[in-house]
Design an enzyme around this catalytic site. Structure first.
Site, PDB file in Angstrom:
ATOM      1  N   LEU A 173       1.045  -0.988   0.015  1.00 32.86           N
ATOM      2  CA  LEU A 173      -0.459  -0.320   0.126  1.00 32.86           C
ATOM      3  C   LEU A 173       0.856   0.867  -0.185  1.00 32.86           C
ATOM      4  O   LEU A 173       2.383   1.136   0.889  1.00 32.86           O
ATOM      5  CB  LEU A 173      -1.138   0.128   1.653  1.00 32.86           C
ATOM      6  CG  LEU A 173      -2.028  -0.736   1.230  1.00 32.86           C
ATOM      7  CD1 LEU A 173      -2.796  -1.164   2.579  1.00 32.86           C
ATOM      8  CD2 LEU A 173      -3.181  -0.741   0.095  1.00 32.86           C
ATOM      9  N   ASP A 174       0.290   2.493  -1.113  1.00 34.52           N
ATOM     10  CA  ASP A 174       1.416   3.683  -0.844  1.00 34.52           C
ATOM     11  C   ASP A 174       1.406   4.408   0.467  1.00 34.52           C
ATOM     12  O   ASP A 174       0.699   3.976   1.026  1.00 34.52           O
ATOM     13  CB  ASP A 174       0.770   4.856  -1.676  1.00 34.52           C
ATOM     14  CG  ASP A 174       0.475   4.230  -3.745  1.00 34.52           C
ATOM     15  OD1 ASP A 174       1.587   2.884  -3.446  1.00 34.52           O
ATOM     16  OD2 ASP A 174      -0.260   4.472  -3.825  1.00 34.52           O
ATOM     17  N   TYR A 175       2.873   4.827   0.785  1.00 34.45           N
ATOM     18  CA  TYR A 175       3.640   5.770   2.596  1.00 34.45           C
ATOM     19  C   TYR A 175       1.604   6.694   2.720  1.00 34.45           C
ATOM     20  O   TYR A 175       1.478   6.141   3.613  1.00 34.45           O
ATOM     21  CB  TYR A 175       4.352   6.215   1.583  1.00 34.45           C
ATOM     22  CG  TYR A 175       4.368   7.360   2.799  1.00 34.45           C
ATOM     23  CD1 TYR A 175       5.642   6.821   3.718  1.00 34.45           C
ATOM     24  CD2 TYR A 175       4.328   8.850   2.738  1.00 34.45           C
ATOM     25  CE1 TYR A 175       6.252   7.479   4.827  1.00 34.45           C
ATOM     26  CE2 TYR A 175       4.412   9.140   4.060  1.00 34.45           C
ATOM     27  CZ  TYR A 175       5.526   9.069   4.770  1.00 34.45           C
ATOM     28  OH  TYR A 175       6.044   9.876   5.788  1.00 34.45           O
TER      29      TYR A 175
ATOM     30  N   THR B 281      -1.610   6.114   1.813  1.00 31.41           N
ATOM     31  CA  THR B 281      -2.138   5.260   1.808  1.00 31.41           C
ATOM     32  C   THR B 281      -2.906   4.254   2.857  1.00 31.41           C
ATOM     33  O   THR B 281      -1.941   3.672   3.481  1.00 31.41           O
ATOM     34  CB  THR B 281      -2.391   4.365   0.468  1.00 31.41           C
ATOM     35  OG1 THR B 281      -2.655   4.868  -0.906  1.00 31.41           O
ATOM     36  CG2 THR B 281      -3.952   3.714   0.249  1.00 31.41           C
TER      37      THR B 281
END
Length: 244
Positions: free
Chosen positions: A102-104, A106
């Protein structure tokens, strides 16, 4: 079967790149024989030695984390930022790693394990494991643009697979909306890029569900161990496409 350098990295002996160097230097043995081929694959029944030291086989563990924003989906970070494995260090002895990412910026549901085969079942697009996100977007998507997301939309790395999309709420005065989207791919920043492509950029993003799993009972930063039944169901779902 897993690539040898991946097995060494998962065991925490070295990074994958360093593991490749060790293999090329003849410092790795499989079942007593030196292996120098980077494409070599091994199974859990094979014995692997690095610099004469046998890799210990850990019990397989599986965790569901409510990932906070501002945390890296990685085991380590060269910029010194907090990683998802930092949230486990006091209580988990096994060398776990995130299943996908998961993105930083998100938040939401992320699995972690030390089982490479299981991780591949969950992340590989061919197994079509659904991942559901709640996106707060700037602007109000038109019906036609929502249909574009549903059909698949062209990005710089190719057209996305069909998605399930529904707008749950919108506010014309504030010019914002909340959209639920379900995909089974896992390209880098895919959901954000999909909404960028239709002109309604994501302001906040959360992964709400993965297959039948959700975040019930967890607050941000908390985690729980998956039950044996949940792990079994995920395997069945990946391998057959359905569960009874």
């Amino acid at each position: 079967m897993e690539r040898l350098q991946k097995v060494i990295a998962y065991a925490g002996v070295a990074s994958r790149r360093k593991a490749e160097e060790l293999i090329l230097e003849g410092k790795v043995k499989v079942n007593g024989k030196v292996v120098r081929e980077l494409g070599t694959k091994v199974s859990s029944s094979d014995t692997v030695e690095v610099n004469g030291v046998k890799l210990e086989k850990e019990d397989k563990v599986y965790f569901l984390l409510y990932k906070p924003r501002g945390v890296i989906s990685a085991v380590t970070d060269d910029k010194g930022r907090k990683t998802v494995t930092d949230l486990f260090k006091k209580h988990v002895q096994e060398r776990i790693f995130p299943v996908g990412r998961l993105d930083y910026d998100t938040s939401g549901l992320l699995l972690l394990t030390n089982d490479g085969e299981f991780a591949n079942l969950i992340t590989h697009p061919k197994y079509k494991i659904d991942k559901t996100y709640i996106a707060r977007v700037k602007g109000i998507p038109t019906i036609e643009n929502l249909k574009k997301l549903q059909r698949g939309i062209k990005l710089e790395d190719g057209k996305t697979a069909p998605a399930k999309v529904s707008m749950t709420t919108f506010d014309e005065k504030a010019n914002k909306a909340i959209v639920e989207i379900t995909i089974h791919e896992g390209r880098n920043r895919q959901v954000r890029r999909m909404f960028d492509a239709i002109g309604t950029p994501v302001v906040k993003l959360k992964r709400e569900r993965l297959a039948f799993l959700d975040l019930t009972g967890l607050s941000t930063g908390e985690y729980r161990e998956l039950t044996k039944h949940e792990v079994k169901l995920l395997r069945v779902l990946a391998e057959t496409g359905k569960i009874d």
